[in-house]
Design a protein around this motif. Structure first.
Motif, PDB file in Angstrom:
ATOM      1  N   MET A 212       0.830  -1.198   0.000  1.00 43.76           N
ATOM      2  CA  MET A 212       0.000   0.000   0.000  1.00 43.76           C
ATOM      3  C   MET A 212       0.866   1.249   0.000  1.00 43.76           C
ATOM      4  O   MET A 212       0.512   2.255  -0.621  1.00 43.76           O
ATOM      5  CB  MET A 212      -0.925  -0.010   1.214  1.00 43.76           C
ATOM      6  N   ARG A 213       1.991   1.211   0.695  1.00 39.91           N
ATOM      7  CA  ARG A 213       2.886   2.386   0.705  1.00 39.91           C
ATOM      8  C   ARG A 213       3.452   2.656  -0.680  1.00 39.91           C
ATOM      9  O   ARG A 213       3.572   3.808  -1.101  1.00 39.91           O
ATOM     10  CB  ARG A 213       4.009   2.158   1.718  1.00 39.91           C
ATOM     11  N   VAL A 214       3.807   1.575  -1.394  1.00 38.92           N
ATOM     12  CA  VAL A 214       4.322   1.752  -2.761  1.00 38.92           C
ATOM     13  C   VAL A 214       3.259   2.393  -3.641  1.00 38.92           C
ATOM     14  O   VAL A 214       3.537   3.320  -4.418  1.00 38.92           O
ATOM     15  CB  VAL A 214       4.782   0.397  -3.332  1.00 38.92           C
ATOM     16  N   LEU A 215       2.009   1.932  -3.525  1.00 34.77           N
ATOM     17  CA  LEU A 215       0.924   2.510  -4.310  1.00 34.77           C
ATOM     18  C   LEU A 215       0.669   3.959  -3.905  1.00 34.77           C
ATOM     19  O   LEU A 215       0.317   4.797  -4.751  1.00 34.77           O
ATOM     20  CB  LEU A 215      -0.349   1.678  -4.135  1.00 34.77           C
TER      21      LEU A 215
ATOM     22  N   GLU B 246       0.605   7.297  -6.222  1.00 29.88           N
ATOM     23  CA  GLU B 246      -0.519   8.228  -6.248  1.00 29.88           C
ATOM     24  C   GLU B 246      -0.053   9.654  -6.000  1.00 29.88           C
ATOM     25  O   GLU B 246      -0.513  10.597  -6.658  1.00 29.88           O
ATOM     26  CB  GLU B 246      -1.549   7.818  -5.188  1.00 29.88           C
ATOM     27  N   VAL B 247       0.881   9.829  -5.053  1.00 32.95           N
ATOM     28  CA  VAL B 247       1.403  11.166  -4.772  1.00 32.95           C
ATOM     29  C   VAL B 247       2.161  11.701  -5.984  1.00 32.95           C
ATOM     30  O   VAL B 247       2.023  12.877  -6.355  1.00 32.95           O
ATOM     31  CB  VAL B 247       2.309  11.134  -3.525  1.00 32.95           C
ATOM     32  N   LEU B 248       2.967  10.861  -6.617  1.00 35.02           N
ATOM     33  CA  LEU B 248       3.726  11.299  -7.793  1.00 35.02           C
ATOM     34  C   LEU B 248       2.802  11.708  -8.933  1.00 35.02           C
ATOM     35  O   LEU B 248       3.134  12.615  -9.711  1.00 35.02           O
ATOM     36  CB  LEU B 248       4.662  10.182  -8.255  1.00 35.02           C
ATOM     37  N   GLN B 249       1.655  11.049  -9.065  1.00 37.91           N
ATOM     38  CA  GLN B 249       0.717  11.422 -10.130  1.00 37.91           C
ATOM     39  C   GLN B 249      -0.032  12.713  -9.823  1.00 37.91           C
ATOM     40  O   GLN B 249      -0.523  13.380 -10.735  1.00 37.91           O
ATOM     41  CB  GLN B 249      -0.292  10.280 -10.351  1.00 37.91           C
TER      42      GLN B 249
ATOM     43  N   LEU C  56       5.037  11.503   5.082  1.00 36.55           N
ATOM     44  CA  LEU C  56       3.680  11.068   4.762  1.00 36.55           C
ATOM     45  C   LEU C  56       3.480   9.585   5.086  1.00 36.55           C
ATOM     46  O   LEU C  56       2.454   9.192   5.637  1.00 36.55           O
ATOM     47  CB  LEU C  56       3.399  11.325   3.278  1.00 36.55           C
ATOM     48  N   LEU C  57       4.488   8.784   4.751  1.00 35.63           N
ATOM     49  CA  LEU C  57       4.368   7.334   4.930  1.00 35.63           C
ATOM     50  C   LEU C  57       4.857   6.856   6.289  1.00 35.63           C
ATOM     51  O   LEU C  57       4.735   5.669   6.605  1.00 35.63           O
ATOM     52  CB  LEU C  57       5.162   6.614   3.838  1.00 35.63           C
ATOM     53  N   GLU C  58       5.454   7.768   7.059  1.00 39.79           N
ATOM     54  CA  GLU C  58       5.965   7.416   8.390  1.00 39.79           C
ATOM     55  C   GLU C  58       7.047   6.344   8.301  1.00 39.79           C
ATOM     56  O   GLU C  58       7.060   5.364   9.055  1.00 39.79           O
ATOM     57  CB  GLU C  58       4.822   6.958   9.310  1.00 39.79           C
ATOM     58  N   VAL C  59       7.966   6.549   7.344  1.00 42.20           N
ATOM     59  CA  VAL C  59       9.098   5.639   7.172  1.00 42.20           C
ATOM     60  C   VAL C  59      10.362   6.477   7.026  1.00 42.20           C
ATOM     61  O   VAL C  59      10.321   7.714   6.975  1.00 42.20           O
ATOM     62  CB  VAL C  59       8.911   4.744   5.923  1.00 42.20           C
ATOM     63  N   SER C  60      11.493   5.823   6.913  1.00 43.08           N
ATOM     64  CA  SER C  60      12.764   6.526   6.754  1.00 43.08           C
ATOM     65  C   SER C  60      12.994   6.901   5.294  1.00 43.08           C
ATOM     66  O   SER C  60      12.422   6.274   4.390  1.00 43.08           O
ATOM     67  CB  SER C  60      13.907   5.643   7.241  1.00 43.08           C
ATOM     68  N   PRO C  61      13.828   7.902   5.021  1.00 43.13           N
ATOM     69  CA  PRO C  61      14.150   8.248   3.628  1.00 43.13           C
ATOM     70  C   PRO C  61      14.740   7.072   2.856  1.00 43.13           C
ATOM     71  O   PRO C  61      14.496   6.932   1.652  1.00 43.13           O
ATOM     72  CB  PRO C  61      15.158   9.390   3.774  1.00 43.13           C
TER      73      PRO C  61
ATOM     74  N   TYR D 124      11.079   2.042  -2.065  1.00 39.67           N
ATOM     75  CA  TYR D 124       9.768   2.090  -2.715  1.00 39.67           C
ATOM     76  C   TYR D 124       9.873   2.646  -4.127  1.00 39.67           C
ATOM     77  O   TYR D 124       9.221   2.154  -5.068  1.00 39.67           O
ATOM     78  CB  TYR D 124       8.795   2.934  -1.894  1.00 39.67           C
ATOM     79  N   VAL D 125      10.678   3.693  -4.290  1.00 42.50           N
ATOM     80  CA  VAL D 125      10.868   4.270  -5.624  1.00 42.50           C
ATOM     81  C   VAL D 125      11.532   3.250  -6.546  1.00 42.50           C
ATOM     82  O   VAL D 125      11.150   3.089  -7.720  1.00 42.50           O
ATOM     83  CB  VAL D 125      11.703   5.556  -5.529  1.00 42.50           C
TER      84      VAL D 125
END
Length: 326
Positions: free
Chosen positions: A6-9, A13-16, A29-34, A40-41
């Motif tokens: 879901m985080r990857v999706l 969605e944010v990139l679009q 936004l995703l509450e994860v590390s850089p 994910y990218v």
């Protein structure tokens, strides 16, 4: 917040929705590390999504100009059928799935072009469906387990309570699950009886999928078997009445079990057999449409008795005191 997929999706969605977004913004936004954002990218790039930009501190990401995932394309009729199908879950006794249906409808609406989205939203606001009194609510999770066993061709074991309240334990090779006259059934080979049997889903519980498999007979007609195996209800009076309403308005309000509904002279001819005329007469009165009784004559006498009772109840009385307690 989400599972990794879901985080990857969400990243996609944010990139679009933005021209560019920084790694720090995505991480917050995703509450994860850089570093996780970078993974994910990379996953999106492995899937063929053209994500471009600089990695590292201060880096920003964007989609290659001109790239856009194609929207789901539905015709008006397809979108209408999907929306009506989601609205009708209660009529299949699957009320527990209604929240999921609302969520699915919202996701469907987001994928549609604006004009088609407005049509589906108007449908949801304008159409009101009421559950038939003949529908028995079913356990949606139990149905999902049964369907998984059918798909995997695995034997199931479950507890079952029969019509007389007697509990048993059964093992069964389920060939089909089907909905008939307001109830869900499973049909297949019962190991206890070593024969084809049907069981009502609302009387099943504690189901386990076993490791043993089976091979269902090809072209098995579960509906024909179920209709032939169910016991006939008590039938005493042959009834034929004409109702001033089309068949479409009566379905869901009259039981279709051992009942024929045929369009006739702008209304519906109803033929059935019932043991208690009083119950059937009361049902007809509740339909709020014109009724002509053709047979049996005893049904007209039941209506006459109802009329006399209603007249007595509607008549004014001189004594308004409540009746004494017995």
């Amino acid at each position: 917040m989400y599972d990794p997929s879901m985080r990857v999706l969400t990243v996609l969605e944010v990139l679009q929705s933005r021209e560019s977004v920084t790694g720090a913004e995505l991480a917050a936004l995703l509450e994860v590390s850089p570093r996780t954002v970078q993974r994910y990218v990379a996953r999106l790039q492995d899937l063929g999504i053209p994500v471009e930009g600089r990695r590292g501190v201060g880096g920003a990401y964007h989609l290659r100009p001109g790239f856009r995932l194609p929207p789901l394309m539905f015709t008006d009729e397809e979108a209408l059928s999907l929306a009506l199908g989601l609205l009708s879950l209660r009529h299949l006794g699957l009320g527990a799935l209604v929240p999921a249906a609302h969520a699915a409808g919202a996701k469907l609406a987001r994928t549609l072009p604006q004009a088609l989205r407005e049509t589906v939203q108007a449908l949801s606001a304008a159409v009101q469906l009421d559950s038939s009194p003949w529908v028995v609510q079913a356990d949606a999770a139990l149905l999902a387990e049964v369907l998984a066993a059918v798909r995997a061709a695995r034997t199931v074991e479950f507890g079952y309570t029969d019509l007389h309240g007697r509990p048993t334990r059964r093992q069964m090779d389920v060939y089909r699950a089907l909905h008939l006259d307001g109830r869900w059934y499973v049909v297949g080979r019962c190991h206890l009886r070593q024969a084809l049997r049907s069981f009502r889903l609302d009387r099943m519980d504690d189901l386990h999928v076993l490791s043993s498999g089976f091979e269902a007979p090809p072209d098995f007609d579960a509906l024909a078997f179920l209709q032939a195996s169910l016991p006939d209800p008590p039938r005493t009076h042959h009834i034929s009445v004409w109702l001033a309403a089309p068949p479409g308005e009566l379905r869901g309000r009259l039981s279709v079990w051992f009942t024929d509904l045929v369009a006739e002279a702008g209304g519906t001819r109803v033929r059935c057999q019932r043991e208690r005329l009083e119950d059937f007469a009361a049902l007809l009165l509740g339909l709020d449409c014109g009724v002509r009784v053709d047979e049996p004559p005893e049904l007209r006498r039941v209506f006459a008795a109802f009329s006399a009772r209603c007249a007595a109840l509607a008549a004014p009385t001189l004594n308004h005191d409540p009746p004494p307690h017995p």
